[in-house]
Write an enzyme that holds these catalytic residues in place. Structure first.
Site, mmCIF file in Angstrom:
data_model
loop_
_atom_site.group_PDB
_atom_site.id
_atom_site.type_symbol
_atom_site.label_atom_id
_atom_site.label_comp_id
_atom_site.label_asym_id
_atom_site.label_seq_id
_atom_site.Cartn_x
_atom_site.Cartn_y
_atom_site.Cartn_z
ATOM 1 N N PHE A 192 1.553 -5.771 0.120
ATOM 2 C CA PHE A 192 2.710 -6.527 0.622
ATOM 3 C C PHE A 192 2.216 -7.548 1.629
ATOM 4 O O PHE A 192 1.615 -7.202 2.653
ATOM 5 C CB PHE A 192 3.734 -5.593 1.273
ATOM 6 C CG PHE A 192 4.928 -6.330 1.827
ATOM 7 C CD1 PHE A 192 5.892 -6.850 0.975
ATOM 8 C CD2 PHE A 192 5.076 -6.516 3.198
ATOM 9 C CE1 PHE A 192 6.994 -7.539 1.479
ATOM 10 C CE2 PHE A 192 6.170 -7.193 3.708
ATOM 11 C CZ PHE A 192 7.136 -7.714 2.843
ATOM 12 N N TYR B 26 3.049 -10.738 4.256
ATOM 13 C CA TYR B 26 4.153 -11.251 5.074
ATOM 14 C C TYR B 26 3.771 -12.504 5.849
ATOM 15 O O TYR B 26 4.626 -13.167 6.430
ATOM 16 C CB TYR B 26 4.619 -10.175 6.062
ATOM 17 C CG TYR B 26 3.513 -9.587 6.906
ATOM 18 C CD1 TYR B 26 3.100 -10.196 8.088
ATOM 19 C CD2 TYR B 26 2.861 -8.420 6.509
ATOM 20 C CE1 TYR B 26 2.074 -9.649 8.848
ATOM 21 C CE2 TYR B 26 1.842 -7.866 7.270
ATOM 22 C CZ TYR B 26 1.449 -8.491 8.436
ATOM 23 O OH TYR B 26 0.426 -7.960 9.193
ATOM 24 N N GLY B 27 2.464 -12.832 5.876
ATOM 25 C CA GLY B 27 2.001 -13.992 6.629
ATOM 26 C C GLY B 27 1.039 -14.813 5.801
ATOM 27 O O GLY B 27 1.360 -15.246 4.692
ATOM 28 N N SER B 28 -0.180 -14.996 6.302
ATOM 29 C CA SER B 28 -1.137 -15.883 5.635
ATOM 30 C C SER B 28 -1.569 -15.378 4.261
ATOM 31 O O SER B 28 -2.012 -16.179 3.426
ATOM 32 C CB SER B 28 -2.362 -16.101 6.521
ATOM 33 O OG SER B 28 -3.035 -14.886 6.769
ATOM 34 N N GLU C 21 -8.850 -9.056 6.652
ATOM 35 C CA GLU C 21 -7.886 -8.608 7.660
ATOM 36 C C GLU C 21 -8.521 -7.898 8.853
ATOM 37 O O GLU C 21 -7.983 -7.949 9.955
ATOM 38 C CB GLU C 21 -6.848 -7.677 7.015
ATOM 39 C CG GLU C 21 -5.956 -8.360 5.984
ATOM 40 C CD GLU C 21 -5.118 -9.455 6.609
ATOM 41 O OE1 GLU C 21 -4.200 -9.147 7.386
ATOM 42 O OE2 GLU C 21 -5.398 -10.639 6.316
#
Length: 232
Positions: free
Chosen positions: A58, A60-62, A136
């Protein structure tokens, strides 16, 4: 799609005016991630996977606009119980510097978040997870660990792995007003680019996918206004 107040041209102004973007040294008790850290992170994620053939991520940003891994499917999705928040700080190495630290997006508890679900190719799950964790996880201890969550994709409920803030981490930043967040995003620049660019690209992609985030929309307006008023 409604035009953003924040534009590429404004983003470029921030980079051109950045000056010294020297990264800060890692603080005591933190260090760069190693191959052993990445291998352990992949094992931990796989241990919680519902199936080796059904591993979803999932974003949600980059990761929405720069996933950096292969995927077999992409769907829009909704995550309940979590929301986007510029609560990951202070970034003095990537999109911030020793002089002007930045704030990165993470998922924090409460609310809901619309994002994108990527299904990893079943034949190459671990290799793509290895790419994901290297993207990440940069610093140990890691402030936003991987977590399995329940999302609702376009085709129904799915288990997916994502990254959420560790509220016990020293990198968890809370209590900032929206004005204070906008002040940071309007000027922070690091070796990977500016926070204004990060915000712009995220909002642009969300809007293109029909995933309007009212909080980020307001932030991009505020950041654009600050860049304009600064006369950069």
């Amino acid at each position: 799609m409604q035009p953003l107040r924040l534009t590429r041209e404004l983003v470029e102004r921030v980079v051109q005016a950045a000056g010294d973007i020297s990264p800060a040294p890692f603080p005591a008790g933190r260090r760069p991630a190693t191959d052993a850290d990445y291998d352990a992170a992949v094992r931990q994620i796989m241990a919680g996977a519902p199936s080796v053939n059904e591993v979803w991520v999932f974003a949600y940003g980059s990761l929405i606009w720069k996933p950096a891994f292969d995927f077999a499917e992409r769907q829009t999705a909704l995550l309940n119980g979590w929301h986007r928040s510029f609560c990951l700080g202070w970034d003095r190495w990537f999109r911030g510097s020793a002089q002007k630290p930045g704030l990165m997006l993470a998922l924090d508890r409460g609310g809901r978040c619309k994002g994108v679900a990527f299904k990893l190719p079943p034949s190459d799950v671990e290799a793509n997870l290895a790419t994901l964790v290297r993207r990440e996880i940069q610093i140990i201890p890691h402030a936003f660990p991987a977590r399995w969550v329940n999302i609702r994709s376009e085709t129904g409920p799915v288990r997916a792995v994502t990254f959420v803030i560790d509220r016990t981490s020293s990198a968890y930043v809370k209590g900032l007003s929206r004005d204070e967040v906008a002040d940071v995003l309007a000027c922070a620049v690091g070796r990977l680019g500016s926070m204004a660019e990060y915000l712009y690209s995220t909002v642009e992609q969300l809007e293109a996918l029909g995933l309007h985030d009212s909080s980020l929309w307001q932030l991009q307006h505020m950041v654009a206004e600050r860049i304009e008023n600064a006369g950069l």
